[in-house]
Design an enzyme around this catalytic site. Sequence first.
Site, PDB file in Angstrom:
ATOM      1  N   SER A 167       0.824  -1.215   0.000  1.00 38.41           N
ATOM      2  CA  SER A 167       0.000   0.000   0.000  1.00 38.41           C
ATOM      3  C   SER A 167       0.859   1.267   0.000  1.00 38.41           C
ATOM      4  CB  SER A 167      -0.908   0.033   1.229  1.00 38.41           C
ATOM      5  OG  SER A 167      -1.765  -1.069   1.264  1.00 38.41           O
TER       6      SER A 167
HETATM    7  N1  SAH Z   1      -1.092  -4.825   3.858  1.00 37.89           N
HETATM    8  C1  SAH Z   1      -0.362  -5.100   2.638  1.00 37.89           C
HETATM    9  C2  SAH Z   1      -1.165  -4.678   1.416  1.00 37.89           C
HETATM   10  C3  SAH Z   1      -1.252  -5.811   0.488  1.00 37.89           C
HETATM   11  S1  SAH Z   1      -2.395  -5.641  -0.840  1.00 37.89           S
HETATM   12  C4  SAH Z   1       1.022  -4.498   2.674  1.00 37.89           C
HETATM   13  O1  SAH Z   1       1.333  -3.735   3.586  1.00 37.89           O
HETATM   14  O2  SAH Z   1       1.842  -4.810   1.792  1.00 37.89           O
HETATM   15  C5  SAH Z   1      -3.725  -6.648  -0.269  1.00 37.89           C
HETATM   16  C6  SAH Z   1      -3.389  -8.089   0.036  1.00 37.89           C
HETATM   17  O3  SAH Z   1      -4.594  -8.722   0.455  1.00 37.89           O
HETATM   18  C7  SAH Z   1      -2.854  -8.919  -1.132  1.00 37.89           C
HETATM   19  O4  SAH Z   1      -1.640  -9.493  -0.779  1.00 37.89           O
HETATM   20  C8  SAH Z   1      -3.943  -9.964  -1.354  1.00 37.89           C
HETATM   21  O5  SAH Z   1      -3.439 -11.229  -1.780  1.00 37.89           O
HETATM   22  C9  SAH Z   1      -4.566 -10.054   0.029  1.00 37.89           C
HETATM   23  N2  SAH Z   1      -5.919 -10.585   0.084  1.00 37.89           N
HETATM   24  C10 SAH Z   1      -6.959 -10.354  -0.770  1.00 37.89           C
HETATM   25  N3  SAH Z   1      -8.060 -11.023  -0.368  1.00 37.89           N
HETATM   26  C11 SAH Z   1      -7.723 -11.703   0.772  1.00 37.89           C
HETATM   27  C12 SAH Z   1      -8.417 -12.581   1.655  1.00 37.89           C
HETATM   28  N4  SAH Z   1      -9.688 -12.945   1.450  1.00 37.89           N
HETATM   29  N5  SAH Z   1      -7.745 -13.073   2.719  1.00 37.89           N
HETATM   30  C13 SAH Z   1      -6.446 -12.759   2.952  1.00 37.89           C
HETATM   31  N6  SAH Z   1      -5.726 -11.936   2.146  1.00 37.89           N
HETATM   32  C14 SAH Z   1      -6.359 -11.416   1.060  1.00 37.89           C
END
Ligand code: SAH
Length: 214
Positions: A65
């Site tokens: 993010s």
């Molecule tokens: N908090 C992260 C942002 C990652 S983007 C950071 O600091 O880098 C969002 C993430 O959510 C992705 O890696 C995606 O694979 C995950 N995601 C999407 N749907 C999900 C679900 N149902 N359960 C767990 N993770 C999920």
Amino acid sequence: MIYDTYTLAGKRAQLVKKLSDKGITDKNILNAINTIPRHCFIDKSIVNHAYIDKALRIEKDQTISQPYTVAFQTELLDIKPKDKVLEIGTGSGYQASILAKIGAEVYSIERHKDLYISATKILKELKLKINTFYGDGFVGLQDIAPFDKILITAGAPEIPTKLLLQLKIGGVMIIPLDKGKTQQMLRIIKLSEKDFESKSFGEFSFVPMLPGKE
Ligand code: SAH
């Protein structure tokens, strides 16, 4: 691998200044962003972009993010020391590291196995005690609930009912809820088992929250 340089540390300090100019006021959060090496959470080839205030691509077509979004969501969570926090979407692990740095007890779920593995590794190298899980965020962590705070870091198609049940009374959920192409940042406070108070904090853009595991 964990490393730092004067140049990267300098750019990190400039990013903190920018976030402060954009309205982030919580000293603990700014300090955490100044301390955690964001460049260690991304591919070597894009290290030069680590301290630009932008989301960046990570493995599996996902993103780390934007720093402003990380700071903004963290500020809305209003973390108190030892708060038990559930994060949905570990991704790179960066947001989880910020939560741990400001004193939260962090539980984080990721649905992509490769991301779960790489994030777990970097968080361990940083010596941050964060509990990572490979699973589906829509299901949450029934065995560890209830949580003081729940943070969703992917664009949610709906408010996951199971997660609302895993929130303490008085607890807070921060969720980017789908609204066409972008998401509306919502803060939901659980007033009682049945009553919730919801407030919107503007539009953001996230990768989608998807069901199941990969
Ligand atoms: N908090 C992260 C942002 C990652 S983007 C950071 O600091 O880098 C969002 C993430 O959510 C992705 O890696 C995606 O694979 C995950 N995601 C999407 N749907 C999900 C679900 N149902 N359960 C767990 N993770 C999920």
